[in-house]
Scaffold this motif. Structure first.
Motif, PDB file in Angstrom:
ATOM      1  N   UNK A  64       0.860  -1.186   0.000  1.00  0.00           N
ATOM      2  CA  UNK A  64       0.000   0.000   0.000  1.00  0.00           C
ATOM      3  C   UNK A  64       0.893   1.233   0.000  1.00  0.00           C
ATOM      4  N   UNK A  65       0.280   2.408  -0.146  1.00  0.00           N
ATOM      5  CA  UNK A  65       1.051   3.641  -0.032  1.00  0.00           C
ATOM      6  C   UNK A  65       1.727   3.711   1.331  1.00  0.00           C
ATOM      7  N   UNK A  66       2.943   4.221   1.339  1.00  0.00           N
ATOM      8  CA  UNK A  66       3.681   4.347   2.592  1.00  0.00           C
ATOM      9  C   UNK A  66       2.878   5.199   3.573  1.00  0.00           C
ATOM     10  N   UNK A  67       2.746   4.721   4.788  1.00  0.00           N
ATOM     11  CA  UNK A  67       2.007   5.426   5.817  1.00  0.00           C
ATOM     12  C   UNK A  67       0.564   4.972   5.964  1.00  0.00           C
ATOM     13  N   UNK A  68       0.054   4.173   5.006  1.00  0.00           N
ATOM     14  CA  UNK A  68      -1.353   3.754   5.056  1.00  0.00           C
ATOM     15  C   UNK A  68      -1.657   2.965   6.320  1.00  0.00           C
ATOM     16  N   UNK A  69      -0.770   2.049   6.693  1.00  0.00           N
ATOM     17  CA  UNK A  69      -1.025   1.235   7.885  1.00  0.00           C
ATOM     18  C   UNK A  69      -1.108   2.114   9.138  1.00  0.00           C
ATOM     19  N   UNK A  70      -0.143   2.991   9.329  1.00  0.00           N
ATOM     20  CA  UNK A  70      -0.171   3.859  10.516  1.00  0.00           C
ATOM     21  C   UNK A  70      -1.337   4.840  10.464  1.00  0.00           C
ATOM     22  N   UNK A  71      -1.638   5.388   9.283  1.00  0.00           N
ATOM     23  CA  UNK A  71      -2.766   6.318   9.146  1.00  0.00           C
ATOM     24  C   UNK A  71      -4.089   5.663   9.526  1.00  0.00           C
ATOM     25  N   UNK A  72      -4.184   4.344   9.359  1.00  0.00           N
ATOM     26  CA  UNK A  72      -5.417   3.613   9.649  1.00  0.00           C
ATOM     27  C   UNK A  72      -5.324   2.778  10.929  1.00  0.00           C
ATOM     28  N   UNK A  73      -4.308   3.074  11.761  1.00  0.00           N
ATOM     29  CA  UNK A  73      -4.118   2.389  13.047  1.00  0.00           C
ATOM     30  C   UNK A  73      -4.071   0.868  12.895  1.00  0.00           C
ATOM     31  N   UNK A  74      -3.351   0.422  11.883  1.00  0.00           N
ATOM     32  CA  UNK A  74      -3.193  -1.003  11.612  1.00  0.00           C
ATOM     33  C   UNK A  74      -1.773  -1.397  11.983  1.00  0.00           C
ATOM     34  N   UNK A  75      -1.651  -2.500  12.730  1.00  0.00           N
ATOM     35  CA  UNK A  75      -0.328  -2.904  13.201  1.00  0.00           C
ATOM     36  C   UNK A  75      -0.187  -4.425  13.200  1.00  0.00           C
ATOM     37  N   UNK A  76       1.001  -4.882  13.543  1.00  0.00           N
ATOM     38  CA  UNK A  76       1.295  -6.312  13.632  1.00  0.00           C
ATOM     39  C   UNK A  76       0.306  -6.951  14.605  1.00  0.00           C
ATOM     40  N   UNK A  77      -0.218  -8.099  14.213  1.00  0.00           N
ATOM     41  CA  UNK A  77      -1.188  -8.814  15.035  1.00  0.00           C
ATOM     42  C   UNK A  77      -2.628  -8.601  14.589  1.00  0.00           C
ATOM     43  N   UNK A  78      -2.874  -7.571  13.766  1.00  0.00           N
ATOM     44  CA  UNK A  78      -4.226  -7.329  13.273  1.00  0.00           C
ATOM     45  C   UNK A  78      -4.600  -8.378  12.234  1.00  0.00           C
ATOM     46  N   UNK A  79      -5.903  -8.684  12.188  1.00  0.00           N
ATOM     47  CA  UNK A  79      -6.414  -9.690  11.252  1.00  0.00           C
ATOM     48  C   UNK A  79      -6.890  -9.023   9.965  1.00  0.00           C
TER      49      UNK A  79
END
Length: 125
Positions: free
Chosen positions: A95-110
């Motif tokens: 995904x675009x860089x920063x998308x995971x952090x912008x959407x509060x998505x982290x390791x362990x999420x399903x």
């Protein structure tokens, strides 16, 4: 195809053949904020990615057979440095860089990946 992570929708293109996986997002000049590419593998394995010929900054999540994110890395445009999965995985999501952090998505999420006939993983030799 649409997937969800923490109820956040994401439209993904599938990289479900060796040819599509090698090409990935190379020569892509723009990726919408709600788009990504899902790399699908027929069997769990360790994988590596690099950004040669990819000019947009991306982030990658490695996803195991239980559809859990095991690792997230940022990828630098045009870099030849390999980013390797620490564990065996079934999917990788760019995904675009920063998308995971912008959407509060982290390791362990399903990740909700539909069990759909549209995902036909082919093994090509």
């Amino acid at each position: 195809m649409k997937i969800f992570i923490n109820n956040t929708p994401l439209t993904v293109k599938l990289a479900d053949t060796k040819v599509k996986q090698v090409k990935g997002l190379q020569n892509t000049s723009n990726l919408s904020q709600d788009e990504g590419m899902l790399f699908c593998y027929p069997h769990e394995k360790k994988v590596s990615f690099w950004m040669e010929k990819t000019t947009i900054p991306l982030s990658i999540a490695f996803i195991d057979k239980n559809k859990l994110i095991t690792q997230i890395n940022d990828l630098e445009p045009l870099s030849k440095q390999s980013i390797k999965s620490n564990k065996k995985i079934k999917w990788a999501l760019e995904v675009n860089q920063g998308w995971f952090s912008d959407n509060n998505i982290s390791v362990g999420d399903k990740v909700e990946i539909p069990e759909d006939k549209k995902i036909k993983i082919r093994v090509l030799k």
